[in-house]
Design an enzyme around this catalytic site. Structure first.
Site, short mmCIF file in Angstrom:
data_model
loop_
_atom_site.label_atom_id
_atom_site.label_comp_id
_atom_site.label_asym_id
_atom_site.label_seq_id
_atom_site.Cartn_x
_atom_site.Cartn_y
_atom_site.Cartn_z
N GLU A 186 34.93 40.35 51.60
CA GLU A 186 35.90 41.37 51.49
C GLU A 186 37.05 41.13 52.46
O GLU A 186 37.12 42.43 53.17
CB GLU A 186 34.62 42.27 51.94
CG GLU A 186 32.91 42.35 51.41
CD GLU A 186 32.75 43.05 51.52
OE1 GLU A 186 31.27 43.40 49.99
OE2 GLU A 186 31.70 43.63 52.67
N GLU A 284 28.63 39.97 45.98
CA GLU A 284 27.60 41.11 46.65
C GLU A 284 27.69 42.56 45.86
O GLU A 284 28.20 42.59 45.32
CB GLU A 284 27.77 41.09 48.07
CG GLU A 284 27.99 40.77 49.28
CD GLU A 284 28.40 40.80 50.88
OE1 GLU A 284 28.38 42.49 50.68
OE2 GLU A 284 28.63 40.20 52.03
#
Length: 376
Positions: A186, A284
């Site tokens: 991320e 995720e």
């Protein structure tokens, strides 16, 4: 006042007659109401039928400079993400098929949670080696924490953590299985505060060290938050280059509520991956508003969109986080709820009926061959 015995007997007979006359219709009415209530809840087959399984041909393209990609029409199934949640998953689903891989996390400053167990400040435990020991014929989905805060990425780019990376390389080689490594996962999320220049420099150095040490069983994953980026930087500014990226990853949390269109930021990542010939993984994912014990509303609200997206966008790997977020001490997610599959029996049954399809690659002696991983 005295009441004669015959009067009482007559009243009992009368009341009994009334009950015998009215009770069966009442019981039948209650039974019918219950059945009608049950019939309003859709069957598993109906739940699965809501998923749009059409594949957008725009996202069927040739991959370049990548590794460990499932064959056409297949998606690698991964679950995670802590020792506790994985153990709990196995206890609740002892007779279900094992997924094709498991997730684990670690931080670049220290070689912890890899060769042995490490409990971090969220109260959960990480142990990469446990995944290797417990689950033969599966891959390891490894997330390397690296942020801009505290100059972590800057130090990594200067080589301060090279010793840690070299230890990781030696461990990775010892596993003799595919490892999908998410470097600074991320990277564009505002919560990670990563400046593109320092991130790219650190990413490239990490890959160079791992390659120099011969860790050829690692596929490098460039994992975007797929939401509004840090300081509105362009996605391309964080890109290390085609030679350094094998996969493009995205996160899917709140994205999947409402529709299978996950918004412009997610579209931007998907189109970028296509332009560079990289396969996409959902690195995720979790229905963060929770899975309710009493109803299955989350199926249509989140899961239908989630699975439809996997089909439509030709997603090649998906990692689902089976977690009760309320138990974790992670800043910024205090409103996230219990999203464990076994919270609701019908949701979990629908999940397994969908993921048991041949499309999803699970643990098997043929898995590595399907991923193009050479036997040693």
């Amino acid at each position: 006042m005295a009441i004669c015995k015959s009067t009482i007997q007559n009243k009992v007979i009368f009341l009994t007659t009334v009950l015998l006359f009215f009770l069966p219709p009442l019981l039948w009415s209650q039974e019918k109401t219950t059945k009608d209530s049950e019939s309003t809840e859709p069957s598993i087959e109906n739940m699965l039928s809501q998923i749009n399984t059409e594949v957008d041909p725009e996202f069927v393209y040739n991959y370049e400079q990548t590794k460990f990609v499932p064959p056409p029409g297949k998606t690698l199934l991964i679950m995670g993400q802590t020792v506790e949640s994985i153990s709990e998953y196995l206890e609740n689903f002892p007779n279900r098929k094992i997924p094709g891989g498991w997730s684990a996390y670690w931080g670049i400053p220290e070689f912890k949670g890899i060769a042995e167990s490490h409990k971090n400040n969220t109260g959960t435990t990480q142990n990469h080696q446990m995944l290797v020991d417990w689950f033969p014929d599966t891959v390891v989905h490894s997330a390397m924490w690296m942020v801009g805060k505290w100059n972590i990425a800057t130090f990594a780019g200067k080589g301060d953590y090279d010793k840690v990376i070299k230890k990781y390389a030696a461990w990775a080689k010892s596993t003799d299985r595919p490892i999908y490594l998410r470097i600074g996962y991320e990277f564009d999320g505002p919560h990670n505060e990563l400046e593109p220049e320092s991130y790219v420099k650190a990413y490239r150095r990490i890959v160079d060290v791992l390659r120099k040490k011969g860790a050829d069983n690692i596929a490098f994953v460039w994992h975007s938050y797929a939401s509004k980026p840090f300081k509105d930087y362009k996605l391309s500014e964080w890109y290390p280059g085609d030679n350094y990226v094998d996969w493009v990853g995205i996160s899917v949390f709140g994205h999947a509520y409402g529709s299978a269109d996950f918004g412009p930021y997610c579209d931007n990542v998907l189109n970028f991956a296509k332009e560079h010939g990289k396969p996409v993984m959902i690195a995720e994912s979790s229905p963060v508003k929770g899975i309710d014990k009493e109803n299955i509303e989350v199926w249509n609200q989140w899961f239908v969109n989630f699975f439809s997206f996997i089909y439509n966008k030709n997603i090649k790997a998906v990692s689902f986080i089976n977690e009760n977020w309320q138990k974790l001490s992670i800043p910024g997610i205090q409103h996230w709820k219990d999203a464990r599959l076994y919270t609701n029996e019908k949701i979990s049954e629908a999940w397994f009926q969908e993921t048991n399809k041949e499309r999803y690659l699970k643990r098997s002696p043929e898995l590595f061959e399907q991923l193009g991983y050479p036997k040693h």
